[in-house]
Motif scaffolding. Sequence first.
Motif, PDB file in Angstrom:
ATOM      1  N   VAL A 220      49.295  45.922  50.443  1.00 57.21           N
ATOM      2  CA  VAL A 220      48.056  46.073  51.206  1.00 57.21           C
ATOM      3  C   VAL A 220      47.435  44.691  51.426  1.00 57.21           C
ATOM      4  CG1 VAL A 220      45.706  46.987  51.190  1.00 57.21           C
ATOM      5  CG2 VAL A 220      47.591  48.386  50.313  1.00 57.21           C
ATOM      6  N   PRO A 221      47.289  44.238  52.676  1.00 55.26           N
ATOM      7  CA  PRO A 221      46.546  42.990  52.949  1.00 55.26           C
ATOM      8  C   PRO A 221      45.074  43.223  52.631  1.00 55.26           C
ATOM      9  CG  PRO A 221      47.869  43.685  54.844  1.00 55.26           C
ATOM     10  CD  PRO A 221      47.814  44.847  53.897  1.00 55.26           C
ATOM     11  N   LEU A 222      44.446  42.214  52.038  1.00 51.82           N
ATOM     12  CA  LEU A 222      43.070  42.399  51.570  1.00 51.82           C
ATOM     13  C   LEU A 222      42.058  41.842  52.564  1.00 51.82           C
ATOM     14  CD1 LEU A 222      43.421  41.605  47.757  1.00 51.82           C
ATOM     15  CD2 LEU A 222      43.792  43.770  48.982  1.00 51.82           C
ATOM     16  N   GLU A 223      41.058  42.666  52.848  1.00 52.88           N
ATOM     17  CA  GLU A 223      39.922  42.268  53.669  1.00 52.88           C
ATOM     18  C   GLU A 223      38.657  42.798  53.022  1.00 52.88           C
ATOM     19  OE1 GLU A 223      39.792  44.244  57.494  1.00 52.88           O
ATOM     20  OE2 GLU A 223      41.228  45.740  56.780  1.00 52.88           O
ATOM     21  N   HIS A 224      37.537  42.291  53.470  1.00 55.19           N
ATOM     22  CA  HIS A 224      36.251  42.638  52.862  1.00 55.19           C
ATOM     23  C   HIS A 224      35.429  43.466  53.849  1.00 55.19           C
ATOM     24  CE1 HIS A 224      32.260  42.108  51.009  1.00 55.19           C
ATOM     25  NE2 HIS A 224      32.909  41.761  49.901  1.00 55.19           N
ATOM     26  N   PRO A 225      34.660  44.427  53.377  1.00 55.89           N
ATOM     27  CA  PRO A 225      33.893  45.267  54.308  1.00 55.89           C
ATOM     28  C   PRO A 225      32.795  44.520  55.054  1.00 55.89           C
ATOM     29  CG  PRO A 225      33.283  45.763  52.036  1.00 55.89           C
ATOM     30  CD  PRO A 225      34.488  44.882  51.972  1.00 55.89           C
ATOM     31  N   GLU A 226      32.332  43.376  54.528  1.00 58.33           N
ATOM     32  CA  GLU A 226      31.205  42.673  55.145  1.00 58.33           C
ATOM     33  C   GLU A 226      31.460  41.195  55.400  1.00 58.33           C
ATOM     34  OE1 GLU A 226      28.243  43.357  52.240  1.00 58.33           O
ATOM     35  OE2 GLU A 226      28.230  45.527  52.515  1.00 58.33           O
ATOM     36  N   VAL A 265      43.997  50.529  38.780  1.00 58.51           N
ATOM     37  CA  VAL A 265      42.552  50.367  38.675  1.00 58.51           C
ATOM     38  C   VAL A 265      42.239  49.078  39.441  1.00 58.51           C
ATOM     39  CG1 VAL A 265      40.596  50.052  37.126  1.00 58.51           C
ATOM     40  CG2 VAL A 265      42.537  51.475  36.428  1.00 58.51           C
ATOM     41  N   GLY A 266      41.226  49.097  40.296  1.00 60.89           N
ATOM     42  CA  GLY A 266      40.962  47.959  41.174  1.00 60.89           C
ATOM     43  C   GLY A 266      40.850  46.627  40.450  1.00 60.89           C
ATOM     44  N   THR A 267      40.218  46.622  39.267  1.00 61.28           N
ATOM     45  CA  THR A 267      40.027  45.362  38.550  1.00 61.28           C
ATOM     46  C   THR A 267      41.332  44.781  38.022  1.00 61.28           C
ATOM     47  OG1 THR A 267      39.460  46.703  36.612  1.00 61.28           O
ATOM     48  CG2 THR A 267      37.625  45.755  37.862  1.00 61.28           C
ATOM     49  N   GLU A 268      42.360  45.621  37.868  1.00 62.57           N
ATOM     50  CA  GLU A 268      43.667  45.100  37.453  1.00 62.57           C
ATOM     51  C   GLU A 268      44.192  44.130  38.508  1.00 62.57           C
ATOM     52  OE1 GLU A 268      46.744  44.616  34.812  1.00 62.57           O
ATOM     53  OE2 GLU A 268      44.931  45.817  34.518  1.00 62.57           O
ATOM     54  N   ILE A 269      43.852  44.385  39.754  1.00 68.44           N
ATOM     55  CA  ILE A 269      44.241  43.499  40.849  1.00 68.44           C
ATOM     56  C   ILE A 269      43.207  42.398  41.042  1.00 68.44           C
ATOM     57  CG2 ILE A 269      44.728  43.379  43.321  1.00 68.44           C
ATOM     58  CD1 ILE A 269      45.451  46.403  43.150  1.00 68.44           C
ATOM     59  N   GLY A 270      41.938  42.810  41.237  1.00 72.99           N
ATOM     60  CA  GLY A 270      40.908  41.837  41.595  1.00 72.99           C
ATOM     61  C   GLY A 270      40.558  40.870  40.486  1.00 72.99           C
ATOM     62  N   THR A 271      40.275  41.398  39.290  1.00 68.73           N
ATOM     63  CA  THR A 271      39.830  40.540  38.182  1.00 68.73           C
ATOM     64  C   THR A 271      40.998  39.872  37.476  1.00 68.73           C
ATOM     65  OG1 THR A 271      37.891  41.949  37.847  1.00 68.73           O
ATOM     66  CG2 THR A 271      38.496  40.475  36.047  1.00 68.73           C
ATOM     67  N   ARG A 272      41.993  40.677  37.069  1.00 64.73           N
ATOM     68  CA  ARG A 272      43.083  40.126  36.264  1.00 64.73           C
ATOM     69  C   ARG A 272      44.130  39.401  37.086  1.00 64.73           C
ATOM     70  NH1 ARG A 272      44.315  44.857  31.740  1.00 64.73           N
ATOM     71  NH2 ARG A 272      42.164  45.107  31.024  1.00 64.73           N
ATOM     72  N   GLY A 273      44.368  39.876  38.302  1.00 65.70           N
ATOM     73  CA  GLY A 273      45.395  39.247  39.119  1.00 65.70           C
ATOM     74  C   GLY A 273      44.880  38.117  39.983  1.00 65.70           C
ATOM     75  N   LEU A 274      43.870  38.379  40.790  1.00 67.22           N
ATOM     76  CA  LEU A 274      43.426  37.399  41.769  1.00 67.22           C
ATOM     77  C   LEU A 274      42.378  36.429  41.238  1.00 67.22           C
ATOM     78  CD1 LEU A 274      43.248  39.790  44.844  1.00 67.22           C
ATOM     79  CD2 LEU A 274      45.016  38.095  44.331  1.00 67.22           C
ATOM     80  N   ALA A 275      41.411  36.920  40.469  1.00 61.87           N
ATOM     81  CA  ALA A 275      40.311  36.067  40.032  1.00 61.87           C
ATOM     82  C   ALA A 275      40.653  35.184  38.844  1.00 61.87           C
ATOM     83  CB  ALA A 275      39.091  36.931  39.694  1.00 61.87           C
ATOM     84  N   ASP A 276      41.452  35.671  37.922  1.00 60.34           N
ATOM     85  CA  ASP A 276      41.741  34.965  36.672  1.00 60.34           C
ATOM     86  C   ASP A 276      42.367  33.598  36.949  1.00 60.34           C
ATOM     87  OD1 ASP A 276      42.727  34.104  34.139  1.00 60.34           O
ATOM     88  OD2 ASP A 276      42.931  36.177  33.491  1.00 60.34           O
ATOM     89  N   GLU A 277      41.822  32.574  36.280  1.00 61.69           N
ATOM     90  CA  GLU A 277      42.339  31.215  36.455  1.00 61.69           C
ATOM     91  C   GLU A 277      43.780  31.091  35.985  1.00 61.69           C
ATOM     92  OE1 GLU A 277      40.911  28.728  37.983  1.00 61.69           O
ATOM     93  OE2 GLU A 277      39.064  29.850  38.361  1.00 61.69           O
ATOM     94  N   ASN A 278      44.220  31.982  35.103  1.00 59.99           N
ATOM     95  CA  ASN A 278      45.595  31.949  34.618  1.00 59.99           C
ATOM     96  C   ASN A 278      46.553  32.750  35.491  1.00 59.99           C
ATOM     97  OD1 ASN A 278      45.069  30.373  32.252  1.00 59.99           O
ATOM     98  ND2 ASN A 278      44.081  32.175  31.374  1.00 59.99           N
ATOM     99  N   ASN A 310      36.662  42.261  43.983  1.00 56.04           N
ATOM    100  CA  ASN A 310      36.961  43.650  43.640  1.00 56.04           C
ATOM    101  C   ASN A 310      36.514  44.624  44.733  1.00 56.04           C
ATOM    102  OD1 ASN A 310      38.307  43.651  41.027  1.00 56.04           O
ATOM    103  ND2 ASN A 310      36.428  42.758  40.223  1.00 56.04           N
ATOM    104  N   ARG A 311      35.430  44.310  45.400  1.00 61.35           N
ATOM    105  CA  ARG A 311      35.012  45.140  46.537  1.00 61.35           C
ATOM    106  C   ARG A 311      36.070  45.101  47.632  1.00 61.35           C
ATOM    107  NH1 ARG A 311      29.588  43.846  49.185  1.00 61.35           N
ATOM    108  NH2 ARG A 311      30.014  45.853  50.184  1.00 61.35           N
ATOM    109  N   ALA A 312      36.639  43.926  47.849  1.00 62.90           N
ATOM    110  CA  ALA A 312      37.675  43.789  48.876  1.00 62.90           C
ATOM    111  C   ALA A 312      38.907  44.607  48.510  1.00 62.90           C
ATOM    112  CB  ALA A 312      38.042  42.314  49.057  1.00 62.90           C
ATOM    113  N   SER A 316      40.069  47.664  50.846  1.00 66.46           N
ATOM    114  CA  SER A 316      41.354  47.531  51.537  1.00 66.46           C
ATOM    115  C   SER A 316      42.305  48.672  51.188  1.00 66.46           C
ATOM    116  CB  SER A 316      41.999  46.179  51.177  1.00 66.46           C
ATOM    117  OG  SER A 316      41.164  45.111  51.551  1.00 66.46           O
ATOM    118  N   PHE A 317      42.366  49.039  49.920  1.00 62.28           N
ATOM    119  CA  PHE A 317      43.226  50.153  49.520  1.00 62.28           C
ATOM    120  C   PHE A 317      42.721  51.456  50.137  1.00 62.28           C
ATOM    121  CE2 PHE A 317      45.466  47.314  46.961  1.00 62.28           C
ATOM    122  CZ  PHE A 317      46.479  47.951  46.246  1.00 62.28           C
ATOM    123  N   ASP A 318      41.401  51.648  50.127  1.00 61.19           N
ATOM    124  CA  ASP A 318      40.853  52.862  50.747  1.00 61.19           C
ATOM    125  C   ASP A 318      41.150  52.885  52.248  1.00 61.19           C
ATOM    126  OD1 ASP A 318      39.881  53.760  48.337  1.00 61.19           O
ATOM    127  OD2 ASP A 318      37.811  53.121  48.702  1.00 61.19           O
TER     128      ASP A 318
END
Length: 376
Positions: A220-226, A265-278, A310-312, A316-318
Motif C-alpha cells: 500500500v503506497p502511503l498518503e495522508h488525509p490532509e 496494527v497500524g503502529t507496527e508499521i508507522g511507529t516501529r517500522g517507519l518512525a523508529d530511528e533504528n 500513523n494517521r497516514a 492509506s490502508f483504509d
Amino acid sequence: MTVIRDGVVLASAERGGRPSTPAHREQLADIDAAEDFLRAYHDAHPASGSLADRLAEVRAEIAGSGTYRHTAAELAYGARVALRDSGWCTSGVPWRRLKVRDLRGIRNAPAVAEECFEHLRSATHGGKIQPLVTVFAPDAPYRPGPRIWNEQVVRYAGYESADGTVLGDARYTGFTAAAQRLGWKPPTQRSKFDHLPLVVETASEGPQVFTLPRDVVHEVPLEHPELPWFVELGLRWHTVPLISNMRLLIGGISYPAAPFNTWFVGTEIGTRGLADENAYGVTRTVAARLGLDTRSERSLWRDRAIVEINRAVLFSFDSARVTVTDHHTEALHRLAWLRAGPRNGAHRPAFTLAKQAAHRARHGSPPCFEERAGRS
C-alpha cells in the motif's frame, strides 16, 4: 554423547559413539506435555473419542520412536490456541475457525519456500486479510524439521554504505549482507523497499535463498488525509505480517517452521517500522515538513510527527480496503483478554521465539544446524 542443534536434542549416542536403541533414545516428545495437551483437547472436543485409548496410543508411539503424530484435528486445535495466546492475535480474528494448513509432510527447502509464497497469496485475499497458519514438518529424533531465518516472510532490505548511512530498513542490514553472501543479488537499481529473499535451512541442504515472486507481495503506497506532500516521501508497506521464525509447541512436539499471520496494527508499521530511528527513521523528515521545532525534545516534535505518520498508515490502508487495526482498539482487546482469566498450564500450546532465532532474523547468523557436542 548428545548432539544438539539450535537448542534441540537430535540424537543420543552411547559411549561407543553409536546411536542408542529406540528404548534408550533422548525423547524429543515430552510425554507429560503430550498427556496434558490431549486432556485439554478432549475437554474441548468431548465427541472426539476415547481419551484413554488416545493416551495409550500416544504413549506407545513415544516409547517406540521417541515422538508421536498429532491428528489433523489436534494439530488445528493446538495451532489455534497457540495463536490466540501469542500476543499476535489481533481483535476480530476468528481463532476458533482459523484455517490451519497441515503440510507436515514437507521438509525440503524449495517446497517450504513455495508454500510460504502460497500462504501469502491466500492470506492477502484481495486486501481482506485472511489469518492462516501453515505447519511444516516437526522435529523428530535424528530428523529435525526445516527452519526459516526471516522474521517475517516479507521484509525490506537495508544497505549500509561505507559512511554508515543506510538505504532501506536499518534493522536488516546484517540479514541483507548475509543473504548476499548466500548468493542473493539485490536489484540493479537499489531502493528503500527492496524485498529480502526468504532463507530456509534444513539439516541436509543447508541455508538456501529464494527470491519472493512479485505477485505474492501486496503493498500500500502511503498518503495522508490532509497533507498532500506526504505522498512525495515515497513510503509504502506490505499488507500481510507473516511471522516466520517462531517455533510452534503443541503437546511436547516442536514445529520449528510454522508461519502464521493475522493483520497489522497500524503502529507496527508507522511507529516501529517507519518512525523508529533504528528502522526507516522518517520522523525528523516528517517533522521538518510539518514545520516543527526539532531543536528541543520538550517541543514533543517526535510525538506530533509520529501521530501523523500513523494517521497516514491507517488512512492509506483504509483507502486501499486492506484490513488493519489501530493500537487503541488492540489495547482494549488485550485488556479484555487478560480480564477473562489466567491461562493455566505449563504445557499449553505456544508460539515461542528463541534468542538465536531472533538474532538470526536480524543478522543472518548463526546457522541453525551447527553441531554442539557434550557428554551425556
